[in-house]
Design a protein around this motif. Structure first.
Motif, PDB file in Angstrom:
ATOM      1  N   SER A 219       0.833  -1.225  -0.099  1.00  0.00           N
ATOM      2  CA  SER A 219      -0.092  -0.125   0.103  1.00  0.00           C
ATOM      3  C   SER A 219       0.828   1.205   0.168  1.00  0.00           C
ATOM      4  N   GLY A 220       0.100   2.478  -0.212  1.00  0.00           N
ATOM      5  CA  GLY A 220       1.013   3.624  -0.299  1.00  0.00           C
ATOM      6  C   GLY A 220       1.711   3.973   1.242  1.00  0.00           C
ATOM      7  N   SER A 221       1.015   3.495   2.362  1.00  0.00           N
ATOM      8  CA  SER A 221       1.715   3.705   3.560  1.00  0.00           C
ATOM      9  C   SER A 221       2.862   2.618   3.851  1.00  0.00           C
ATOM     10  N   SER A 222       2.693   1.754   3.395  1.00  0.00           N
ATOM     11  CA  SER A 222       3.805   0.424   3.539  1.00  0.00           C
ATOM     12  C   SER A 222       5.056   1.072   2.515  1.00  0.00           C
ATOM     13  N   LEU A 223       4.731   1.628   1.236  1.00  0.00           N
ATOM     14  CA  LEU A 223       5.768   2.274   0.611  1.00  0.00           C
ATOM     15  C   LEU A 223       6.541   3.281   1.259  1.00  0.00           C
ATOM     16  N   LEU A 224       5.817   4.263   2.014  1.00  0.00           N
ATOM     17  CA  LEU A 224       6.625   5.341   2.759  1.00  0.00           C
ATOM     18  C   LEU A 224       7.446   4.806   3.860  1.00  0.00           C
ATOM     19  N   ARG A 225       6.922   3.594   4.331  1.00  0.00           N
ATOM     20  CA  ARG A 225       7.797   2.892   5.642  1.00  0.00           C
ATOM     21  C   ARG A 225       9.111   2.251   5.031  1.00  0.00           C
ATOM     22  N   LYS A 226       8.927   1.707   4.018  1.00  0.00           N
ATOM     23  CA  LYS A 226      10.191   1.286   3.254  1.00  0.00           C
ATOM     24  C   LYS A 226      11.228   2.182   2.901  1.00  0.00           C
ATOM     25  N   TYR A 227      10.743   3.330   2.830  1.00  0.00           N
ATOM     26  CA  TYR A 227      11.771   4.237   2.128  1.00  0.00           C
ATOM     27  C   TYR A 227      11.787   5.629   3.376  1.00  0.00           C
ATOM     28  N   LYS A 228      11.290   5.286   4.481  1.00  0.00           N
ATOM     29  CA  LYS A 228      11.473   6.341   5.376  1.00  0.00           C
ATOM     30  C   LYS A 228      12.604   7.150   5.505  1.00  0.00           C
ATOM     31  N   LEU A 229      13.910   6.259   5.439  1.00  0.00           N
ATOM     32  CA  LEU A 229      15.027   7.108   5.506  1.00  0.00           C
ATOM     33  C   LEU A 229      15.477   7.857   4.298  1.00  0.00           C
ATOM     34  N   GLN A 230      14.931   7.648   3.142  1.00  0.00           N
ATOM     35  CA  GLN A 230      15.103   8.519   2.279  1.00  0.00           C
ATOM     36  C   GLN A 230      14.223   9.844   2.456  1.00  0.00           C
ATOM     37  N   LEU A 231      12.960   9.559   2.909  1.00  0.00           N
ATOM     38  CA  LEU A 231      12.289  10.710   3.138  1.00  0.00           C
ATOM     39  C   LEU A 231      12.853  11.532   4.433  1.00  0.00           C
ATOM     40  N   VAL A 232      13.441  11.068   5.307  1.00  0.00           N
ATOM     41  CA  VAL A 232      13.968  11.797   6.356  1.00  0.00           C
ATOM     42  C   VAL A 232      15.016  12.512   5.864  1.00  0.00           C
ATOM     43  N   MET A 233      16.099  12.006   4.833  1.00  0.00           N
ATOM     44  CA  MET A 233      17.040  12.632   4.298  1.00  0.00           C
ATOM     45  C   MET A 233      16.426  13.930   3.580  1.00  0.00           C
ATOM     46  N   ALA A 234      15.578  13.516   2.798  1.00  0.00           N
ATOM     47  CA  ALA A 234      14.953  14.637   1.981  1.00  0.00           C
ATOM     48  C   ALA A 234      14.432  15.894   2.645  1.00  0.00           C
ATOM     49  N   LEU A 235      13.755  15.715   3.929  1.00  0.00           N
ATOM     50  CA  LEU A 235      13.569  16.678   4.924  1.00  0.00           C
ATOM     51  C   LEU A 235      14.706  17.361   5.526  1.00  0.00           C
ATOM     52  N   MET A 236      15.757  16.486   5.961  1.00  0.00           N
ATOM     53  CA  MET A 236      16.796  17.238   6.362  1.00  0.00           C
ATOM     54  C   MET A 236      17.507  17.927   5.429  1.00  0.00           C
ATOM     55  N   ILE A 237      17.593  17.940   4.083  1.00  0.00           N
ATOM     56  CA  ILE A 237      18.172  18.622   3.159  1.00  0.00           C
ATOM     57  C   ILE A 237      17.526  19.916   3.017  1.00  0.00           C
ATOM     58  N   THR A 238      16.015  19.656   3.100  1.00  0.00           N
ATOM     59  CA  THR A 238      14.942  20.862   3.051  1.00  0.00           C
ATOM     60  C   THR A 238      15.241  21.765   4.125  1.00  0.00           C
ATOM     61  N   VAL A 239      15.294  21.270   5.428  1.00  0.00           N
ATOM     62  CA  VAL A 239      15.584  22.217   6.448  1.00  0.00           C
ATOM     63  C   VAL A 239      16.624  22.655   6.402  1.00  0.00           C
ATOM     64  N   THR A 240      17.739  22.082   6.121  1.00  0.00           N
ATOM     65  CA  THR A 240      19.199  22.780   6.080  1.00  0.00           C
ATOM     66  C   THR A 240      19.199  23.991   4.918  1.00  0.00           C
ATOM     67  N   TYR A 241      18.594  23.642   3.989  1.00  0.00           N
ATOM     68  CA  TYR A 241      18.464  24.731   2.941  1.00  0.00           C
ATOM     69  C   TYR A 241      17.639  25.920   3.321  1.00  0.00           C
ATOM     70  N   LEU A 242      16.537  25.716   3.914  1.00  0.00           N
ATOM     71  CA  LEU A 242      15.572  26.988   4.359  1.00  0.00           C
ATOM     72  C   LEU A 242      16.382  27.429   5.518  1.00  0.00           C
ATOM     73  N   SER A 243      16.803  26.686   6.472  1.00  0.00           N
ATOM     74  CA  SER A 243      17.731  27.294   7.634  1.00  0.00           C
ATOM     75  C   SER A 243      18.711  28.408   7.062  1.00  0.00           C
ATOM     76  N   LEU A 244      19.653  28.036   6.168  1.00  0.00           N
ATOM     77  CA  LEU A 244      20.697  28.849   5.755  1.00  0.00           C
ATOM     78  C   LEU A 244      20.071  29.968   4.828  1.00  0.00           C
ATOM     79  N   LEU A 245      19.088  29.772   3.906  1.00  0.00           N
ATOM     80  CA  LEU A 245      18.665  30.715   3.033  1.00  0.00           C
ATOM     81  C   LEU A 245      18.107  32.040   3.992  1.00  0.00           C
ATOM     82  N   TYR A 246      17.381  31.772   5.074  1.00  0.00           N
ATOM     83  CA  TYR A 246      16.618  32.523   5.553  1.00  0.00           C
ATOM     84  C   TYR A 246      17.271  33.093   6.996  1.00  0.00           C
ATOM     85  N   GLY A 247      18.168  32.060   7.403  1.00  0.00           N
ATOM     86  CA  GLY A 247      18.976  32.326   8.860  1.00  0.00           C
ATOM     87  C   GLY A 247      20.221  33.147   8.591  1.00  0.00           C
TER      88      GLY A 247
END
Length: 474
Positions: A219-247
């Motif tokens: 299912s869609g939720s199990s797909l997200l669970r399987k690749y949750k580390l990749q989602l965490v990586m994307a989130l970390m990169i996004t937060v880093t970018y926004l923090s540097l751009l605006y901070g």
């Protein structure tokens, strides 16, 4: 109505090729994936059809009696049929778009890159290539025999693409009007289109090799669970970018422009002293590039020189207005370091779309998941732009990433429906061919390598050559 039969044992090669967008292709390999199913159109058989007819090629995979074909020929035919044609067509379409905006953008500024905020046709090219890199990698690394070997190969390919980018876009070639070459390393441009794609490719490849779970996907939720580390990586990169751009605090800065071989360079001072600014003069993206790369290694024809403040011909290039601000001629690299973080996220989103191909067998499920993801990204991008986080290609803003990645998903889903599901392949055969040879086309055309070569053959004097004869390079 055409029937579609899944083919087991889809094979993809770790020895794939790069292209924007630029560009990865899927080839055959030793590692066999028993889970991926590629859509193959099964036509009605004709008794009078010759043994090597295209219909026979298809049925050779689904009928035991077709095993009389030589094994090497069967493998070649299997690879030809199992290739995800829609990805090649999408890649070819993006190459055509790239050539169109390069050649026509100067004549029609409306399709050229936005001078700063906004989104045009040209602004879709880079994200589309990065998106396709992610989709391709998800197919290439579906199953791995050795992660260490795959990592080594990915690192080598990334370095090769970086080197190619430096050679083609670092200033070694002096344009189609100059029969000279060579670059002062002290002024070489470090970043560029291929360099950014190499960064996106390398990070996405490493994430796909190392950051995925072992669970099954139903299912869609199990797909997200399987690749949750990749989602965490994307989130970390996004937060880093926004923090540097605006901070980050951007102080005042200055730059110099040469006014002639015998004259002292002219110095311009830019007043900033701000934090979180996303304008051309005082943004953190440019500041990081100035500090880490150096002004002398940045792109010397900044995109913002086409803004109303800097050009009387805006949105095209033109002479400076009388009251032009001091930053109008400052170097700025549209493929800078900080903005490349969001380019990486685009490739990671492409991985997600490829995972849907890998784990969902039904066309309807695939298109449904793609549509939900794409629509969500586009709506988020528009909402962010509405609330002040403007869509900006030069900064590769978060809203720009959402908008362009979602657009890429919509276009890819549409091509998939047309080509891989409905089987309308003949109208797209040229785009498919261009998609398979995208890197070569990019090198020869987009990097002006072919015009430079043609310009080198002249009669009498360099001005008399085939390019000037047809009106190019005058």
């Amino acid at each position: 109505m055409a029937l579609y039969e899944p083919i087991k044992g889809h094979e993809v090669d770790e020895e794939h090729r790069m292209a924007d967008s630029v560009i990865l292709n899927n080839n055959s390999s030793k590692s066999v994936d028993d889970d991926v199913e590629m859509a193959i159109r099964v036509s009605k058989l004709r008794s009078a059809a010759p043994p090597n007819d295209a219909v026979s090629v298809v049925t050779a995979y689904s009928h035991p009696e077709a095993t009389s074909l030589p094994s090497s020929k069967v493998r070649h035919q299997q690879h030809h049929q199992q290739r995800l044609v829609s990805l090649d067509v999408f890649r070819g379409l993006t190459v055509v778009l790239m050539i169109l905006v390069d050649e026509v953008g100067g004549l029609v500024p409306a399709i050229n890159h936005a001078p700063w905020n906004g989104l045009t046709l040209a602004d879709l090219v880079m994200p589309f290539f990065l998106f396709m890199v992610g989709v391709s990698l998800s197919l290439v690394y579906k199953k791995l025999s050795c992660r260490a070997v795959a990592t080594k190969k990915a690192l080598l390919r990334g370095l090769k693409l970086l080197a190619l980018g430096l050679f083609l876009q670092g200033g070694f070639f002096h344009g189609i009007k100059e029969l000279t070459f060579g670059v002062d390393i002290a002024k070489m441009r470090w970043m560029g289109i291929l360099q950014r794609i190499a960064i996106g490719y390398l990070v996405a490849a490493l994430c796909e090799i190392w950051l995925k779970g072992d669970g099954t996907v139903s299912s869609g939720s199990s797909l997200l669970r399987k690749y949750k580390l990749q989602l965490v990586m994307a989130l970390m990169i996004t937060v880093t970018y926004l923090s540097l751009l605006y901070g980050l605090h951007v102080p005042d800065w200055e730059y110099q422009i040469s006014t002639g071989p015998s004259s002292a360079p002219k110095t311009f001072s830019v007043k900033c002293g701000v934090r979180g600014d996303t304008g051309p003069a005082c943004n953190a993206v440019a500041m990081i590039d100035r500090k880490l790369l150096g002004l002398q290694h940045l792109y010397r024809r900044p995109i913002y020189s086409r803004t109303v403040q800097c050009s009387i011909n805006s949105p095209d290039y033109g002479p400076l207005p009388a009251d032009a601000p001091s930053w109008c001629q400052a170097p700025f690299d549209p493929e800078g370091l900080l903005s490349s973080l969001m380019a990486i996220v685009t490739s990671l989103i492409g991985l997600h779309y490829g995972h849907i191909i890998n784990h969902f067998k039904d066309h309807r499920n695939r298109v449904l998941h793609w549509t939900i993801s794409s629509t969500s990204l586009v709506v988020l991008g528009l909402a962010l732009d509405l609330f002040g986080m403007h869509i900006n290609k030069a900064l590769y803003s978060f809203s720009y990433m959402c908008m362009t990645a979602g657009s890429a998903g919509i276009v890819f889903a549409g091509i998939y429906l047309m080509v891989d599901v409905c089987g309308y392949r003949r109208p797209t055969i040229v785009l498919e061919w261009m998609g398979k040879h995208a890197l070569a086309i990019f090198v020869l055309v987009a990097c002006n390598l072919l015009p430079v070569i043609l310009h080198g053959f002249y009669w009498g004097k360099p001005q008399n050559n085939i390019l000037t004869l047809i009106g190019i390079g005058k």
